[in-house]
Design a protein around this motif. Structure first.
Motif, PDB file in Angstrom:
ATOM      1  N   MET A   1       0.557  -1.203  -0.142  1.00 31.13           N
ATOM      2  CA  MET A   1       0.054  -0.020  -0.041  1.00 31.13           C
ATOM      3  C   MET A   1       1.039   1.370  -0.177  1.00 31.13           C
ATOM      4  O   MET A   1       2.015   1.285   0.770  1.00 31.13           O
ATOM      5  N   LEU A   2       0.423   2.200  -0.790  1.00 28.47           N
ATOM      6  CA  LEU A   2       1.150   3.406  -1.006  1.00 28.47           C
ATOM      7  C   LEU A   2       0.998   4.409   0.194  1.00 28.47           C
ATOM      8  O   LEU A   2      -0.085   4.945   0.320  1.00 28.47           O
ATOM      9  N   THR A   3       2.164   4.471   1.115  1.00 32.44           N
ATOM     10  CA  THR A   3       1.886   5.377   2.274  1.00 32.44           C
ATOM     11  C   THR A   3       2.282   6.913   1.934  1.00 32.44           C
ATOM     12  O   THR A   3       2.610   7.265   0.722  1.00 32.44           O
ATOM     13  N   THR A   4       1.916   8.034   2.686  1.00 34.04           N
ATOM     14  CA  THR A   4       2.045   9.182   2.416  1.00 34.04           C
ATOM     15  C   THR A   4       3.260   9.444   2.372  1.00 34.04           C
ATOM     16  O   THR A   4       3.760  10.480   1.173  1.00 34.04           O
ATOM     17  N   LEU A   5       4.301   9.180   3.083  1.00 33.61           N
ATOM     18  CA  LEU A   5       5.738   9.254   2.880  1.00 33.61           C
ATOM     19  C   LEU A   5       6.407   9.070   1.254  1.00 33.61           C
ATOM     20  O   LEU A   5       7.031   9.750   0.679  1.00 33.61           O
ATOM     21  N   THR A   6       5.759   7.558   1.093  1.00 25.15           N
ATOM     22  CA  THR A   6       6.360   7.079  -0.092  1.00 25.15           C
ATOM     23  C   THR A   6       5.737   7.966  -1.319  1.00 25.15           C
ATOM     24  O   THR A   6       6.601   8.298  -2.288  1.00 25.15           O
ATOM     25  N   PHE A   7       4.632   8.482  -0.995  1.00 19.03           N
ATOM     26  CA  PHE A   7       3.732   9.077  -2.194  1.00 19.03           C
ATOM     27  C   PHE A   7       4.834  10.582  -2.262  1.00 19.03           C
ATOM     28  O   PHE A   7       5.176  11.026  -3.314  1.00 19.03           O
ATOM     29  N   ILE A   8       5.086  11.168  -1.189  1.00 17.29           N
ATOM     30  CA  ILE A   8       5.796  12.500  -1.304  1.00 17.29           C
ATOM     31  C   ILE A   8       7.148  12.289  -1.889  1.00 17.29           C
ATOM     32  O   ILE A   8       7.682  13.081  -2.567  1.00 17.29           O
ATOM     33  N   LEU A   9       8.036  11.098  -1.531  1.00 19.02           N
ATOM     34  CA  LEU A   9       9.294  10.690  -1.805  1.00 19.02           C
ATOM     35  C   LEU A   9       9.100  10.492  -3.337  1.00 19.02           C
ATOM     36  O   LEU A   9      10.110  11.119  -4.220  1.00 19.02           O
ATOM     37  N   THR A  10       8.335   9.789  -3.886  1.00 12.76           N
ATOM     38  CA  THR A  10       8.153   9.557  -5.291  1.00 12.76           C
ATOM     39  C   THR A  10       7.771  10.839  -6.038  1.00 12.76           C
ATOM     40  O   THR A  10       8.312  11.142  -7.349  1.00 12.76           O
ATOM     41  N   THR A  11       6.917  11.578  -5.520  1.00 12.89           N
ATOM     42  CA  THR A  11       6.604  13.020  -6.099  1.00 12.89           C
ATOM     43  C   THR A  11       7.781  14.048  -6.205  1.00 12.89           C
ATOM     44  O   THR A  11       8.149  14.266  -7.275  1.00 12.89           O
ATOM     45  N   LEU A  12       8.807  13.821  -5.287  1.00 10.77           N
ATOM     46  CA  LEU A  12       9.794  14.655  -5.321  1.00 10.77           C
ATOM     47  C   LEU A  12      10.854  14.370  -6.350  1.00 10.77           C
ATOM     48  O   LEU A  12      11.221  15.161  -7.065  1.00 10.77           O
ATOM     49  N   ILE A  13      11.164  13.111  -6.100  1.00 11.43           N
ATOM     50  CA  ILE A  13      12.089  12.398  -7.100  1.00 11.43           C
ATOM     51  C   ILE A  13      11.702  12.581  -8.357  1.00 11.43           C
ATOM     52  O   ILE A  13      12.664  12.983  -9.282  1.00 11.43           O
ATOM     53  N   ALA A  14      10.424  12.132  -8.774  1.00 15.83           N
ATOM     54  CA  ALA A  14      10.188  12.344 -10.144  1.00 15.83           C
ATOM     55  C   ALA A  14      10.258  13.863 -10.741  1.00 15.83           C
ATOM     56  O   ALA A  14      10.555  14.069 -11.904  1.00 15.83           O
ATOM     57  N   ALA A  15       9.860  14.852  -9.788  1.00 16.89           N
ATOM     58  CA  ALA A  15      10.069  16.129 -10.300  1.00 16.89           C
ATOM     59  C   ALA A  15      11.534  16.533 -10.513  1.00 16.89           C
ATOM     60  O   ALA A  15      11.663  17.121 -11.524  1.00 16.89           O
ATOM     61  N   ILE A  16      12.171  16.193  -9.416  1.00 15.83           N
ATOM     62  CA  ILE A  16      13.609  16.536  -9.622  1.00 15.83           C
ATOM     63  C   ILE A  16      14.175  15.637 -10.958  1.00 15.83           C
ATOM     64  O   ILE A  16      15.232  16.365 -11.788  1.00 15.83           O
ATOM     65  N   VAL A  17      13.776  14.568 -11.275  1.00 13.22           N
ATOM     66  CA  VAL A  17      14.122  13.776 -12.477  1.00 13.22           C
ATOM     67  C   VAL A  17      13.906  14.703 -13.787  1.00 13.22           C
ATOM     68  O   VAL A  17      14.656  14.856 -14.501  1.00 13.22           O
ATOM     69  N   GLY A  18      12.506  15.154 -13.696  1.00 17.40           N
ATOM     70  CA  GLY A  18      12.076  15.798 -14.853  1.00 17.40           C
ATOM     71  C   GLY A  18      12.954  17.017 -15.223  1.00 17.40           C
ATOM     72  O   GLY A  18      13.424  17.398 -16.210  1.00 17.40           O
ATOM     73  N   ILE A  19      13.311  17.849 -14.178  1.00 18.48           N
ATOM     74  CA  ILE A  19      14.105  18.938 -14.085  1.00 18.48           C
ATOM     75  C   ILE A  19      15.648  18.782 -14.649  1.00 18.48           C
ATOM     76  O   ILE A  19      15.872  19.340 -15.608  1.00 18.48           O
ATOM     77  N   LEU A  20      15.966  17.548 -14.086  1.00 21.02           N
ATOM     78  CA  LEU A  20      17.376  17.202 -14.666  1.00 21.02           C
ATOM     79  C   LEU A  20      17.326  16.813 -16.093  1.00 21.02           C
ATOM     80  O   LEU A  20      18.230  17.073 -16.878  1.00 21.02           O
ATOM     81  N   ILE A  21      16.442  15.833 -16.438  1.00 21.47           N
ATOM     82  CA  ILE A  21      16.204  15.700 -17.815  1.00 21.47           C
ATOM     83  C   ILE A  21      16.030  17.001 -18.855  1.00 21.47           C
ATOM     84  O   ILE A  21      16.762  16.938 -19.950  1.00 21.47           O
ATOM     85  N   GLY A  22      15.225  17.880 -18.539  1.00 19.68           N
ATOM     86  CA  GLY A  22      15.057  19.270 -19.118  1.00 19.68           C
ATOM     87  C   GLY A  22      16.456  19.922 -19.172  1.00 19.68           C
ATOM     88  O   GLY A  22      16.573  20.599 -20.253  1.00 19.68           O
ATOM     89  N   ALA A  23      16.977  20.020 -18.057  1.00 20.26           N
ATOM     90  CA  ALA A  23      18.316  21.156 -17.818  1.00 20.26           C
ATOM     91  C   ALA A  23      19.487  20.314 -18.771  1.00 20.26           C
ATOM     92  O   ALA A  23      20.033  20.962 -19.354  1.00 20.26           O
ATOM     93  N   ILE A  24      19.833  19.114 -18.155  1.00 23.71           N
ATOM     94  CA  ILE A  24      21.194  18.478 -18.995  1.00 23.71           C
ATOM     95  C   ILE A  24      20.780  17.056 -19.299  1.00 23.71           C
ATOM     96  O   ILE A  24      21.756  16.384 -19.985  1.00 23.71           O
ATOM     97  N   GLY A  25      19.585  16.616 -19.654  1.00 24.97           N
ATOM     98  CA  GLY A  25      19.298  15.348 -20.390  1.00 24.97           C
ATOM     99  C   GLY A  25      19.515  14.185 -19.465  1.00 24.97           C
ATOM    100  O   GLY A  25      18.615  13.307 -19.785  1.00 24.97           O
TER     101      GLY A  25
END
Length: 252
Positions: free
Chosen positions: A1-25
């Motif tokens: 089951m997806l906990t609140t902490l897991t959801f927050i961490l996943t959301t944060l990491i996914a957003a960071i990954v997107g920024i990295l892909i956009g900035a440096i590939g």
């Protein structure tokens, strides 16, 4: 089951990954471990789901870089033509083998490219290296296969190769945005044939990636070329070392 902490961490990491892909590939290498360790997906399903998300990050990244005239379209065409069969073949191979050796090879390539980028001349020249169509197709083939089998999208394999060939850094990142699209499309087709994709998770991650890519692309066009290249070099060194450590750990 997806906990609140897991959801927050996943959301944060996914957003960071997107920024990295956009900035440096480079950033997609973080996505598969996130899907595996935080969301509990099997490695093969995680790779397939990650590849699906790159359809969206690639499309938005290509639009953002095209708006800044940072995409060399003739090079992109030949890279994509080579990348498509490579991606499909990689997807088929993913479900048949663990891909540990290939990840180690890619890790070594990434690490050495980081060293090369740091040692190379700090230049702001925008002249594009004249690579022949067959060379670009071969690069695309390697990129498609390596990206599909490791779930890293395309930039992690393509950018180190282009850096070695002295392609201007923004051009390299722009091309890496475009090549995500055919690689993700063909890899997704292959993954549907040979395995499965977690659609809901993929769509949620893709939304976060898209938002991050827009931010990252705009950052890339506001910093100096020298600073961008140095940042990419450091990212390559860190990612390459991490991939080699993970590969070595799998043999222990």
């Amino acid at each position: 089951m997806l906990t609140t902490l897991t959801f927050i961490l996943t959301t944060l990491i996914a957003a960071i990954v997107g920024i990295l892909i956009g900035a440096i590939g480079i950033g997609g290498v973080l996505l598969v471990p996130t899907l595996t360790y935080l969301l509990g997906l099997g490695i093969h399903v995680a790779i397939a789901t990650a590849m699906f998300t790159y359809l969206f990050s690639g499309a938005v990244g290509a639009i953002e870089y095209a708006r800044q005239n940072s995409i060399h379209w003739s090079m992109a065409l030949w890279l994509c033509l080579g990348g498509m069969p490579g991606a499909y073949l990689g997807a088929a191979t993913t479900w048949a083998t663990p891909g540990v050796i290939l990840e180690g090879v890619i890790g070594l390539l990434v690490l050495l490219s980081g060293v090369q980028a740091l040692r190379g001349p700090s230049t702001t020249t925008e002249s594009v290296v004249n690579l022949k169509p067959m060379s670009l197709m071969a690069i695309g083939l390697v990129t498609g296969f390596g990206s599909s089998i490791t779930g890293t999208g395309g930039p992690l394999v393509l950018i180190p190769i282009l850096i070695w060939m002295q392609v201007p850094i923004l051009t390299a990142v722009g091309l890496s945005q475009v090549i995500q699209i055919p690689i993700a499309l063909l890899a997704t087709t292959g993954n549907l044939t040979f395995g499965r994709i977690e659609w809901l998770i993929g769509l949620g991650i893709a939304t976060l990636l898209v938002l991050g890519v827009v931010v990252g692309a705009r950052i890339a066009h506001r910093v100096s070329r020298v600073a961008l290249k140095r940042f990419i070099a450091i990212a390559l060194l860190l990612v390459g070392a991490a991939m080699l450590v993970r590969t070595a750990a799998s043999f222990v």
